[in-house]
Design an enzyme around this catalytic site. Structure first.
Site, PDB file in Angstrom:
ATOM      1  CE  LYS A  18     -55.395 -12.388  36.514  1.00 29.65           C
ATOM      2  NZ  LYS A  18     -54.256 -13.211  37.006  1.00 29.65           N
ATOM      3  N   GLY A 108     -54.407  -7.786  32.067  1.00 31.53           N
ATOM      4  CA  GLY A 108     -54.754  -6.638  31.232  1.00 31.53           C
ATOM      5  C   GLY A 108     -55.375  -7.002  29.901  1.00 31.53           C
ATOM      6  CG  ASP A 143     -56.956 -15.398  33.614  1.00 31.61           C
ATOM      7  OD1 ASP A 143     -57.216 -16.543  34.024  1.00 31.61           O
ATOM      8  OD2 ASP A 143     -55.876 -14.827  33.834  1.00 31.61           O
TER       9      ASP A 143
END
Length: 295
Positions: A18, A108, A143
């Site tokens: 992202k 990641g 996240d």
């Protein structure tokens, strides 16, 4: 709960990166957490997880990541958390094909955890809802819910308040300077901007994007500063998250590729397409369709 028949076929699942297209710090809570407004968009640069479910109850990973114990790996933690939440006794072997740079601010590890949750929920047939998976994900990292839900999102609060967004799906050149950045060092820096005024999403989308962490990162890490200065010659460029990855935005893949080819071979860099819908959702839909057709 009564366990459904698990799916034992070996399957492969994408784990996308992202970008934080913008990141503004709007305040600080009494507990020290920072309030922010940020815009997440996926890119089609992905790790992949090859997963084979089994009835062992064990979660095994390969290959080993140097310096990371299995029990500290977010993939392992995600699988164990799903087992506990769903009261599931199944196991799995998970093989990670790692492409995304670690410590680059492109999510990641969080993405790997989310892919494990979504994939194993399907393979074990544990039937948890997206909200339940996102709730597990939040315990693993701020996240992770964004990756579980799989849609570009505007985040507020400390990052937990998510609403769907539709930013333009541009082409990006993502560059990873050879430096690792500790998020805590950025968020505790005395010169960090912490009072950017809150604005409505529509206003933010129609304004030039920025990142309040960028000034501090460029000051502390000359490698990032030098790379951004170089990229800014060619296109709008900025830091993602707290770094260390930086990215430039382009209208076309061809233009992004031209700048990539100007970089030396020693630099880790990738051309990727912005995606408002995660490749993980597409893969899940395809596997669900195949399962229905096989019944």
């Amino acid at each position: 709960m009564t366990e459904r028949t698990m799916i034992t076929d070996t399957t492969t699942w994408p784990s996308p990166a992202k970008l934080n297209l913008f990141l503004y710090i709007t305040g600080r809570q009494a507990n020290g957490y920072h309030e922010l407004q940020t815009l997440f968009q996926f890119i089609d640069l992905c790790d992949s997880l090859e997963i084979t479910a089994n009835d062992s109850g064990d979660i095994t990973l390969s290959p080993e990541i140097e310096g990371v114990a299995t029990q500290d790996n977010l993939i392992w933690k995600a699988a164990r958390a799903l087992q506990a939440k769903a009261q599931c006794s199944y196991g799995a072997h998970i093989k990670l094909d790692k492409i995304l740079p670690m410590g680059g601010g492109i999510g990641g590890g969080s993405s790997n955890a989310a892919t494990a949750l979504v994939a194993l929920n399907f393979l074990w047939q544990t039937q948890l809802s997206v909200d339940e998976l996102a709730e597990i994900g939040l315990e693993l990292g701020a996240d992770v819910p964004v990756f579980v839900r799989g849609f570009a999102a505007f985040a507020e609060g400390v990052g937990e308040k998510l609403s769907a967004a539709e930013p333009e799906e541009r082409w990006y050149l993502v560059v990873k300077p050879k430096v690792s950045i500790a998020t805590v060092d950025i968020f505790t820096h005395p010169d960090l901007t912490r009072n950017t005024p809150k604005q409505e999403l529509a206003t933010l989308l129609d304004s030039p994007y920025g990142n309040d962490c960028e000034k501090i990162v460029r000051m502390l890490y000359p490698e990032v500063d030098n790379q951004l200065s170089w990229l800014l010659q060619y296109a709008p460029s900025r830091l993602t998250g707290t770094g260390s990855c930086v990215f430039s935005e382009f209208k076309t893949q061809e233009n992004a590729q031209k700048v990539l080819e100007l970089l030396p071979d020693t630099v880790s860099a990738y051309v990727a397409k912005g995606c408002n819908r995660s490749p993980l959702l597409e893969t899940l839909a395809n596997y669900e369709l195949a399962l229905l057709q096989s019944v």
